[in-house]
Scaffold this motif. Structure first.
Motif: not given
Length: 201
Positions: A76-80, A132-133, A135-136, A139
């Protein structure tokens, strides 16, 4: 009128969370032992030491447990995005995804269960099921296209979908015992996939 002791709401929430976690852990154990199809709601409730009514206070159906287990695996942690110039988009994506796969397989039992399901169950394909990765990654693909290191004649969403299928294939190969090291196997598959998206030089 009854007076609730201080912290009653937090204590109640903690108890609910622990009961929910116990149901999830029990369900995973049973799914691994018997296969997803061979486990009923009644089996999960009984093995967790709760009633069916208690199960339904936490989950509306067995498929909801499957979706929650997948969400656990994804994190659930955001991925940068890793630092670096857009011109290095593809090597940065390779490293980002290898790191993501390595984190997922750290929870080996859950990762093997999810990626050996015989079908991609609807619970794993619905809203929020995309790691979630990715989505990064999308981008970064857009940035790479702007820097002319990624093909601009293919929509970034389509390239990302191709990369997502490659990620899925690497995870499945690992889970089914065809690859010992998921990161190196994923890197190999990504190298093959990137040959079709890299811009001509």
């Amino acid at each position: 009128m009854a007076v609730r002791p201080p912290g009653f709401g937090r204590v109640g929430a903690d108890l609910r969370e622990r009961a929910r976690d116990r149901l999830l852990d029990t369900a995973l154990r049973l799914f691994v032992e018997r296969g997803y199809v061979g486990v009923r709601v009644e089996d999960i409730a009984k093995a967790a030491g709760v009633s069916r009514a208690t199960f339904y206070k936490h989950f509306s159906e067995r498929e909801e447990i499957l979706a929650e287990l997948f969400a656990r695996l994804l994190g659930r942690e955001p991925v940068a995005a890793p630092p670096g110039p857009p011109a290095d988009a593809l090597p940065r994506i390779r490293g980002l995804l290898a790191d993501a796969a390595t984190r997922m397989v750290a929870n080996e039992q859950l990762a093997r269960f999810v990626y050996t399901l015989p079908i991609r169950h609807a619970s794993l394909l619905g809203q929020g099921a995309r790691p979630p990765v990715l989505g990064v990654v999308e981008r970064m693909i857009e940035e790479g296209a702007a820097a002319r290191v990624v093909r601009t004649d293919i929509p970034p969403a389509l390239i990302t979908a191709h990369i997502a299928r490659t990620f899925e294939a690497a995870m499945r190969d690992w889970a089914e015992g065809r690859a010992a090291d998921v990161a190196s196997h994923l890197t190999l598959l990504l190298d093959l996939a990137f040959q079709g998206v890299e811009a001509a030089r």
